[in-house]
Design a protein around this motif. Structure first.
Motif, PDB file in Angstrom:
ATOM      1  N   ASP A   1       1.060  -1.637   0.094  1.00  0.00           N
ATOM      2  CA  ASP A   1      -0.211  -0.343  -0.177  1.00  0.00           C
ATOM      3  C   ASP A   1       0.793   1.383   0.138  1.00  0.00           C
ATOM      4  OD1 ASP A   1      -2.647   1.032  -0.086  1.00  0.00           O
ATOM      5  OD2 ASP A   1      -2.572   1.233   2.415  1.00  0.00           O
ATOM      6  N   GLY A   2       1.875   1.181  -0.630  1.00  0.00           N
ATOM      7  CA  GLY A   2       2.602   2.719  -0.908  1.00  0.00           C
ATOM      8  C   GLY A   2       3.487   2.985   0.403  1.00  0.00           C
ATOM      9  N   ASP A   3       3.966   1.929   1.240  1.00  0.00           N
ATOM     10  CA  ASP A   3       4.700   1.468   2.219  1.00  0.00           C
ATOM     11  C   ASP A   3       6.099   0.551   1.730  1.00  0.00           C
ATOM     12  OD1 ASP A   3       4.357   4.031   3.718  1.00  0.00           O
ATOM     13  OD2 ASP A   3       2.584   2.596   4.779  1.00  0.00           O
ATOM     14  N   PHE A   4       7.170   0.232   2.362  1.00  0.00           N
ATOM     15  CA  PHE A   4       8.348  -0.716   1.597  1.00  0.00           C
ATOM     16  C   PHE A   4       8.522  -1.118   2.367  1.00  0.00           C
ATOM     17  CE2 PHE A   4       8.465   2.572  -1.958  1.00  0.00           C
ATOM     18  CZ  PHE A   4       7.402   1.969  -3.385  1.00  0.00           C
ATOM     19  N   TYR A   5       8.553  -2.978   2.224  1.00  0.00           N
ATOM     20  CA  TYR A   5       9.132  -3.661   4.104  1.00  0.00           C
ATOM     21  C   TYR A   5      10.117  -4.640   2.975  1.00  0.00           C
ATOM     22  CZ  TYR A   5       5.434  -1.650   6.150  1.00  0.00           C
ATOM     23  OH  TYR A   5       3.974  -1.024   6.883  1.00  0.00           O
ATOM     24  N   ALA A   6      11.001  -4.970   3.882  1.00  0.00           N
ATOM     25  CA  ALA A   6      12.346  -5.752   3.004  1.00  0.00           C
ATOM     26  C   ALA A   6      12.637  -6.868   4.253  1.00  0.00           C
ATOM     27  CB  ALA A   6      13.850  -5.106   2.892  1.00  0.00           C
ATOM     28  N   LEU A   7      12.431  -8.087   3.784  1.00  0.00           N
ATOM     29  CA  LEU A   7      12.952  -9.222   4.878  1.00  0.00           C
ATOM     30  C   LEU A   7      14.218 -10.387   3.615  1.00  0.00           C
ATOM     31  CD1 LEU A   7       9.464 -10.550   5.788  1.00  0.00           C
ATOM     32  CD2 LEU A   7      10.803  -8.808   6.671  1.00  0.00           C
ATOM     33  N   GLU A   8      14.983 -11.056   4.861  1.00  0.00           N
ATOM     34  CA  GLU A   8      15.450 -11.863   4.407  1.00  0.00           C
ATOM     35  C   GLU A   8      14.815 -12.745   3.401  1.00  0.00           C
ATOM     36  OE1 GLU A   8      19.478 -14.694   5.738  1.00  0.00           O
ATOM     37  OE2 GLU A   8      17.829 -13.749   7.300  1.00  0.00           O
ATOM     38  N   ASP A   9      15.260 -12.922   2.455  1.00  0.00           N
ATOM     39  CA  ASP A   9      14.592 -13.920   1.415  1.00  0.00           C
ATOM     40  C   ASP A   9      14.778 -15.554   1.781  1.00  0.00           C
ATOM     41  OD1 ASP A   9      13.161 -14.224  -0.681  1.00  0.00           O
ATOM     42  OD2 ASP A   9      14.414 -14.261  -2.341  1.00  0.00           O
ATOM     43  N   ARG A  10      14.509 -16.013   3.157  1.00  0.00           N
ATOM     44  CA  ARG A  10      14.672 -17.430   3.116  1.00  0.00           C
ATOM     45  C   ARG A  10      13.705 -17.621   4.381  1.00  0.00           C
ATOM     46  NH1 ARG A  10      20.615 -16.255   3.680  1.00  0.00           N
ATOM     47  NH2 ARG A  10      21.213 -17.516   2.159  1.00  0.00           N
ATOM     48  N   CYS A  11      13.175 -17.826   4.328  1.00  0.00           N
ATOM     49  CA  CYS A  11      11.777 -18.533   5.408  1.00  0.00           C
ATOM     50  C   CYS A  11      13.258 -19.145   6.498  1.00  0.00           C
ATOM     51  CB  CYS A  11      11.213 -19.977   4.364  1.00  0.00           C
ATOM     52  SG  CYS A  11      10.111 -20.789   6.073  1.00  0.00           S
ATOM     53  N   SER A  12      12.574 -18.812   8.371  1.00  0.00           N
ATOM     54  CA  SER A  12      13.211 -19.209   9.256  1.00  0.00           C
ATOM     55  C   SER A  12      12.708 -20.748   9.143  1.00  0.00           C
ATOM     56  CB  SER A  12      12.429 -18.158  10.093  1.00  0.00           C
ATOM     57  OG  SER A  12      11.012 -18.705  10.212  1.00  0.00           O
ATOM     58  N   HIS A  13      11.756 -21.627   8.864  1.00  0.00           N
ATOM     59  CA  HIS A  13      11.796 -22.803   8.962  1.00  0.00           C
ATOM     60  C   HIS A  13      12.220 -23.935   8.733  1.00  0.00           C
ATOM     61  CE1 HIS A  13       9.573 -26.267   7.584  1.00  0.00           C
ATOM     62  NE2 HIS A  13       9.784 -27.268   8.816  1.00  0.00           N
ATOM     63  N   GLU A  14      12.841 -23.595   7.295  1.00  0.00           N
ATOM     64  CA  GLU A  14      13.079 -24.208   6.521  1.00  0.00           C
ATOM     65  C   GLU A  14      14.655 -23.301   5.186  1.00  0.00           C
ATOM     66  OE1 GLU A  14      12.891 -28.306   3.334  1.00  0.00           O
ATOM     67  OE2 GLU A  14      12.030 -28.246   5.383  1.00  0.00           O
ATOM     68  N   ASP A  15      15.548 -23.269   5.111  1.00  0.00           N
ATOM     69  CA  ASP A  15      15.926 -22.626   4.097  1.00  0.00           C
ATOM     70  C   ASP A  15      15.858 -22.908   2.682  1.00  0.00           C
ATOM     71  OD1 ASP A  15      18.170 -20.761   3.565  1.00  0.00           O
ATOM     72  OD2 ASP A  15      19.585 -22.345   3.293  1.00  0.00           O
ATOM     73  N   PHE A  16      14.681 -21.651   2.325  1.00  0.00           N
ATOM     74  CA  PHE A  16      13.885 -21.883   1.039  1.00  0.00           C
ATOM     75  C   PHE A  16      13.458 -20.333   1.150  1.00  0.00           C
ATOM     76  CE2 PHE A  16      10.609 -22.480  -1.951  1.00  0.00           C
ATOM     77  CZ  PHE A  16      10.902 -23.751  -2.859  1.00  0.00           C
ATOM     78  N   GLU A  17      13.651 -19.576  -0.529  1.00  0.00           N
ATOM     79  CA  GLU A  17      13.374 -18.566  -0.913  1.00  0.00           C
ATOM     80  C   GLU A  17      12.117 -17.926  -0.291  1.00  0.00           C
ATOM     81  OE1 GLU A  17      13.511 -20.401  -4.462  1.00  0.00           O
ATOM     82  OE2 GLU A  17      15.561 -20.278  -3.116  1.00  0.00           O
ATOM     83  N   LEU A  18      11.268 -17.462   0.306  1.00  0.00           N
ATOM     84  CA  LEU A  18       9.956 -16.672   0.610  1.00  0.00           C
ATOM     85  C   LEU A  18      10.065 -16.294  -0.881  1.00  0.00           C
ATOM     86  CD1 LEU A  18      10.251 -14.715   3.781  1.00  0.00           C
ATOM     87  CD2 LEU A  18       8.411 -17.036   2.962  1.00  0.00           C
ATOM     88  N   SER A  19      10.587 -15.446  -1.677  1.00  0.00           N
ATOM     89  CA  SER A  19       9.941 -15.310  -3.335  1.00  0.00           C
ATOM     90  C   SER A  19       9.283 -15.485  -3.717  1.00  0.00           C
ATOM     91  CB  SER A  19      11.068 -14.283  -4.335  1.00  0.00           C
ATOM     92  OG  SER A  19      12.071 -15.502  -4.054  1.00  0.00           O
ATOM     93  N   SER A  20       9.747 -17.077  -4.143  1.00  0.00           N
ATOM     94  CA  SER A  20       9.178 -18.483  -4.710  1.00  0.00           C
ATOM     95  C   SER A  20       7.318 -18.612  -3.938  1.00  0.00           C
ATOM     96  CB  SER A  20       9.366 -19.337  -5.021  1.00  0.00           C
ATOM     97  OG  SER A  20       9.401 -20.178  -4.054  1.00  0.00           O
ATOM     98  N   GLY A  21       7.407 -17.568  -3.125  1.00  0.00           N
ATOM     99  CA  GLY A  21       5.588 -17.821  -2.630  1.00  0.00           C
ATOM    100  C   GLY A  21       5.006 -16.768  -2.854  1.00  0.00           C
ATOM    101  N   ASN A  22       3.362 -16.917  -1.911  1.00  0.00           N
ATOM    102  CA  ASN A  22       2.590 -16.198  -2.204  1.00  0.00           C
ATOM    103  C   ASN A  22       2.407 -14.771  -1.366  1.00  0.00           C
ATOM    104  OD1 ASN A  22      -0.031 -15.475  -2.725  1.00  0.00           O
ATOM    105  ND2 ASN A  22      -0.643 -16.162  -1.345  1.00  0.00           N
ATOM    106  N   TYR A  23       2.752 -13.985  -1.809  1.00  0.00           N
ATOM    107  CA  TYR A  23       2.750 -12.250  -1.436  1.00  0.00           C
ATOM    108  C   TYR A  23       0.887 -11.380  -1.446  1.00  0.00           C
ATOM    109  CZ  TYR A  23       3.491  -7.189  -0.688  1.00  0.00           C
ATOM    110  OH  TYR A  23       2.686  -5.900  -0.374  1.00  0.00           O
TER     111      TYR A  23
END
Length: 110
Positions: free
Chosen positions: A37-59
Protein backbone atom coordinates in the motif's frame (compact mmCIF):
# COMPACT_ATOMS: atom_id res chain seq x y z
CA UNK A 1 27.28 -3.65 10.07
CA UNK A 2 27.20 -2.75 6.40
CA UNK A 3 26.72 0.90 5.50
CA UNK A 4 26.51 0.02 1.81
CA UNK A 5 22.97 0.22 0.50
CA UNK A 6 21.76 -2.00 -2.34
CA UNK A 7 19.73 -0.46 -5.16
CA UNK A 8 16.33 -2.14 -5.58
CA UNK A 9 14.64 -0.12 -8.34
CA UNK A 10 13.66 3.40 -9.36
CA UNK A 11 10.84 4.96 -7.39
CA UNK A 12 7.56 4.21 -9.12
CA UNK A 13 8.78 0.93 -10.64
CA UNK A 14 7.34 -1.27 -7.89
CA UNK A 15 3.59 -0.88 -7.54
CA UNK A 16 1.55 -1.76 -4.43
CA UNK A 17 1.31 -5.54 -4.14
CA UNK A 18 4.55 -6.13 -6.03
CA UNK A 19 7.87 -7.49 -4.78
CA UNK A 20 11.49 -7.70 -5.92
CA UNK A 21 14.51 -9.70 -4.81
CA UNK A 22 17.99 -8.20 -4.60
CA UNK A 23 21.28 -9.35 -3.08
CA UNK A 24 23.17 -7.33 -0.50
CA UNK A 25 26.50 -6.87 -2.27
CA UNK A 26 28.52 -6.92 0.95
CA UNK A 27 26.97 -9.89 2.79
CA UNK A 28 25.52 -11.81 -0.19
CA UNK A 29 22.19 -11.96 1.63
CA UNK A 30 19.09 -12.32 -0.57
CA UNK A 31 16.59 -9.59 0.36
CA UNK A 32 12.92 -9.54 -0.60
CA UNK A 33 11.45 -6.03 -0.90
CA UNK A 34 7.66 -5.62 -0.98
CA UNK A 35 5.34 -2.69 -1.61
CA UNK A 36 2.46 -2.78 0.83
CA UNK A 37 0.00 0.00 0.00
CA UNK A 38 2.82 2.42 -0.88
CA UNK A 39 5.04 1.50 2.09
CA UNK A 40 8.13 -0.60 1.48
CA UNK A 41 9.31 -3.50 3.64
CA UNK A 42 12.32 -5.78 3.30
CA UNK A 43 12.87 -9.26 4.72
CA UNK A 44 15.60 -11.81 4.26
CA UNK A 45 14.49 -13.97 1.33
CA UNK A 46 14.69 -17.15 3.43
CA UNK A 47 11.98 -18.97 5.34
CA UNK A 48 12.97 -19.34 9.01
CA UNK A 49 11.48 -22.85 9.06
CA UNK A 50 13.55 -24.26 6.24
CA UNK A 51 16.17 -22.56 4.09
CA UNK A 52 13.93 -21.80 1.11
CA UNK A 53 13.31 -18.54 -0.72
CA UNK A 54 10.17 -16.70 0.33
CA UNK A 55 10.09 -14.88 -3.02
CA UNK A 56 8.75 -18.02 -4.71
CA UNK A 57 5.78 -17.99 -2.35
CA UNK A 58 2.54 -16.06 -2.24
CA UNK A 59 2.71 -12.37 -1.27
CA UNK A 60 -0.69 -11.10 -0.13
CA UNK A 61 -0.62 -7.36 -0.78
CA UNK A 62 -3.87 -6.82 1.12
CA UNK A 63 -3.01 -8.80 4.28
CA UNK A 64 0.71 -7.80 4.31
CA UNK A 65 1.81 -11.44 4.47
CA UNK A 66 4.15 -13.73 2.57
CA UNK A 67 3.62 -17.49 2.56
CA UNK A 68 6.44 -19.93 1.94
CA UNK A 69 5.47 -22.22 -0.92
CA UNK A 70 7.38 -25.15 0.59
CA UNK A 71 5.40 -25.85 3.80
CA UNK A 72 2.93 -22.97 4.15
CA UNK A 73 4.69 -20.95 6.86
CA UNK A 74 3.33 -17.40 6.79
CA UNK A 75 5.05 -14.18 7.89
CA UNK A 76 4.00 -10.58 8.48
CA UNK A 77 6.04 -8.53 6.01
CA UNK A 78 6.00 -5.45 8.28
CA UNK A 79 8.06 -7.01 11.06
CA UNK A 80 9.00 -10.52 9.86
CA UNK A 81 7.15 -12.35 12.64
CA UNK A 82 5.97 -15.89 12.01
CA UNK A 83 2.17 -16.11 11.88
CA UNK A 84 1.68 -19.89 11.77
CA UNK A 85 3.40 -23.26 12.01
CA UNK A 86 5.65 -24.76 10.89
CA UNK A 87 7.63 -21.51 11.40
CA UNK A 88 8.08 -20.18 14.91
CA UNK A 89 11.05 -17.83 14.44
CA UNK A 90 10.80 -14.47 12.70
CA UNK A 91 12.48 -13.68 9.39
CA UNK A 92 15.10 -10.89 9.67
CA UNK A 93 13.73 -7.48 8.67
CA UNK A 94 15.93 -4.90 6.93
CA UNK A 95 15.71 -1.14 6.47
CA UNK A 96 14.41 0.42 3.26
CA UNK A 97 15.01 4.01 2.19
CA UNK A 98 13.91 6.21 -0.68
CA UNK A 99 16.73 8.41 -1.91
CA UNK A 100 18.02 9.93 -5.17
CA UNK A 101 14.94 8.72 -7.06
CA UNK A 102 15.50 5.12 -6.03
CA UNK A 103 14.57 2.50 -3.49
CA UNK A 104 17.42 1.03 -1.41
CA UNK A 105 17.89 -1.70 1.22
CA UNK A 106 20.73 -3.37 3.13
CA UNK A 107 21.52 -6.16 5.54
CA UNK A 108 21.98 -4.17 8.76
CA UNK A 109 22.85 -7.08 11.06
CA UNK A 110 26.13 -6.92 12.94
Amino acid sequence: MSENWTFVCALGEMLPGEMRTVFDEVTGTPILVMNYDGDFYALEDRCSHEDFELSSGNYDGEEATIECILHGAKFDIRDGRALCAPAYSPVPKFPVKQEHGGLWTRDDRD
